[in-house]
Design a protein around this motif. Structure first.
Motif, PDB file in Angstrom:
ATOM      1  N   LEU A  12      -2.673  -3.471  -2.924  1.00 38.20           N
ATOM      2  CA  LEU A  12      -2.670  -2.054  -2.551  1.00 38.20           C
ATOM      3  C   LEU A  12      -1.321  -1.419  -2.866  1.00 38.20           C
ATOM      4  CD1 LEU A  12      -3.919   0.433  -1.231  1.00 38.20           C
ATOM      5  CD2 LEU A  12      -3.258  -0.505   1.005  1.00 38.20           C
ATOM      6  N   LEU A  28      -9.439   3.802  -4.473  1.00 46.97           N
ATOM      7  CA  LEU A  28      -8.761   2.577  -4.070  1.00 46.97           C
ATOM      8  C   LEU A  28      -9.775   1.495  -3.691  1.00 46.97           C
ATOM      9  CD1 LEU A  28      -5.907   4.162  -1.953  1.00 46.97           C
ATOM     10  CD2 LEU A  28      -5.632   2.956  -4.118  1.00 46.97           C
ATOM     11  N   ILE A  32      -9.417  -2.115  -5.972  1.00 44.73           N
ATOM     12  CA  ILE A  32      -8.748  -3.294  -5.416  1.00 44.73           C
ATOM     13  C   ILE A  32      -9.776  -4.370  -5.141  1.00 44.73           C
ATOM     14  CG2 ILE A  32      -7.380  -4.158  -3.482  1.00 44.73           C
ATOM     15  CD1 ILE A  32      -6.084  -1.402  -3.333  1.00 44.73           C
ATOM     16  N   TYR A  35     -11.022  -5.236  -1.569  1.00 43.14           N
ATOM     17  CA  TYR A  35     -11.955  -4.270  -0.990  1.00 43.14           C
ATOM     18  C   TYR A  35     -13.336  -4.402  -1.624  1.00 43.14           C
ATOM     19  CZ  TYR A  35      -7.865  -1.908   1.009  1.00 43.14           C
ATOM     20  OH  TYR A  35      -6.719  -1.615   1.715  1.00 43.14           O
ATOM     21  N   PHE A  56      -8.505   0.084   5.673  1.00 40.18           N
ATOM     22  CA  PHE A  56      -7.539   0.789   4.831  1.00 40.18           C
ATOM     23  C   PHE A  56      -6.410   1.388   5.667  1.00 40.18           C
ATOM     24  CE2 PHE A  56      -6.091   4.814   2.941  1.00 40.18           C
ATOM     25  CZ  PHE A  56      -5.526   4.327   1.785  1.00 40.18           C
ATOM     26  N   ASP A  59      -4.113  -1.362   6.704  1.00 45.42           N
ATOM     27  CA  ASP A  59      -3.299  -1.817   5.571  1.00 45.42           C
ATOM     28  C   ASP A  59      -2.205  -0.808   5.254  1.00 45.42           C
ATOM     29  OD1 ASP A  59      -4.894  -4.020   5.446  1.00 45.42           O
ATOM     30  OD2 ASP A  59      -6.034  -3.383   3.680  1.00 45.42           O
ATOM     31  N   LYS A  60      -2.558   0.470   5.288  1.00 51.97           N
ATOM     32  CA  LYS A  60      -1.568   1.513   4.990  1.00 51.97           C
ATOM     33  C   LYS A  60      -0.452   1.516   6.024  1.00 51.97           C
ATOM     34  CE  LYS A  60      -3.320   5.615   5.005  1.00 51.97           C
ATOM     35  NZ  LYS A  60      -2.753   6.274   6.221  1.00 51.97           N
TER      36      LYS A  60
END
Length: 325
Positions: A12, A28, A32, A35, A56, A59-60
């Protein structure tokens, strides 16, 4: 942090750093691999937008907590996109003093007998190019002893890659008490070095439990399997404790052995008591834990087990198995 999650975060981050325009969640999700694999058709989470959004966002947040500057940009049509500009995430110049450079040099020397030697050498060259002081030699010897981790087993590299990629493996394994090897289906966790020997810790599918395998007893090739792991991977501290236990590093009682004078110095280092018997023999009291019988066999005729009886029987069984070939 589990390797699967670390790899997902890395992908990512690279995706956000490599784009010239903001990427939407949908883009995204389709770009990826982690995902795509998690939310592919047929998986339990397939088609679940809420599940993806939660993953997500976590992860962000994790990337931002690690220091990555992620911008949120809204397009003219109201779609939200994300990117990480390189100028906002550029690392400061690398500066190393003499002691830090020496530590890196020692780390590289540790692996000079393994396939990792090339990677370690290349990393040091990049550090040199990035500003390592010219008057510092990272390969300079800083003591009388040089640290080395010997890696002679052919199984080391494929098992190292399998541990990294979390891929199940199959190999033929010969127990110390067996005359012939037998196949093992293993989900690898980690490789550890104890007393100069390499061990693989993992989940044995045939026995449905965790096991430890000494690499020198693996015969033939290590074959990878494409299936996913089924057992939960413990943290690295637990894996080390498992290897220590199976390799005989933990003990809850003592054993009494007779050792030939002038031999078996590793055993003498572990002994809690040593008594001279005369006629070229000494009597030692040593910690007794799982794996001690396998260790004593390595000293051959220089060791005689006096007590306990079950340890003596285990050593005799191993010696007979070796004699049978």
């Amino acid at each position: 942090m589990a390797i699967a999650k670390a790899e997902r975060l890395m992908n990512l981050a690279l995706c956000l750093l490599g784009t010239r325009r903001p990427l939407s969640k949908r883009e995204l999700r389709d770009s990826i691999e982690a995902y795509v694999e998690t939310f592919r058709p047929g998986s339990g989470a397939a088609g679940s937008d809420d599940s993806f959004n939660r993953m997500f966002e976590r992860d962000k947040d994790d990337l931002r907590e690690l220091g990555l500057v992620i911008e949120t940009v809204e397009s003219l049509d109201g779609e939200i996109g994300y990117l990480a500009r390189r100028d906002s995430n550029r690392l400061p110049p690398i500066t190393l003093d003499a002691e830090e450079a020496a530590a890196l040099g020692l780390a590289a020397k540790v692996w000079q007998q393994a396939r990792l030697a090339g990677a370690a050498s290349g990393a040091l060259q990049k550090l040199r190019a990035a500003g390592l002081p010219e008057d510092v030699d990272p390969y300079e010897t800083h003591g009388a002893l040089e640290p080395r981790i010997p890696v002679h087993e052919a199984a080391f590299e494929p098992l190292m890659l399998a541990c990294r990629d979390r891929r199940p493996v199959v190999f033929d394994y010969r127990k110390a008490t067996a005359a012939h090897p037998e196949p093992r289906h293993v989900e690898p966790w980690a490789l550890e070095c104890w007393r100069g020997h390499w061990y693989l810790a993992g989940f044995d599918r045939d026995r449905g439990a965790e096991r430890v395998f000494r690499l020198s007893r693996i015969t033939g090739k290590v074959r990878s399997r494409g299936a996913r792991l089924t057992a939960e991977v413990p943290d690295v501290v637990t894996v080390r404790e498992t290897v220590a236990s199976w390799a005989g590093e933990t003990a809850d009682r003592s054993a009494l052995i007779r050792l030939r004078t002038g031999s078996g110095y590793p055993l003498r280092a572990k002994a809690s008591a040593v008594r001279e018997l005369g006629d070229g023999w000494d009597e030692l009291e040593i910690p007794y834990g799982h794996g001690l019988d396998a260790w004593l066999v390595e000293f051959g005729p220089d060791v005689v087990v006096l007590d306990p009886a079950e340890l003596r029987a285990d050593v005799v069984d191993r010696l007979r198995a070796v004699a049978k070939g």
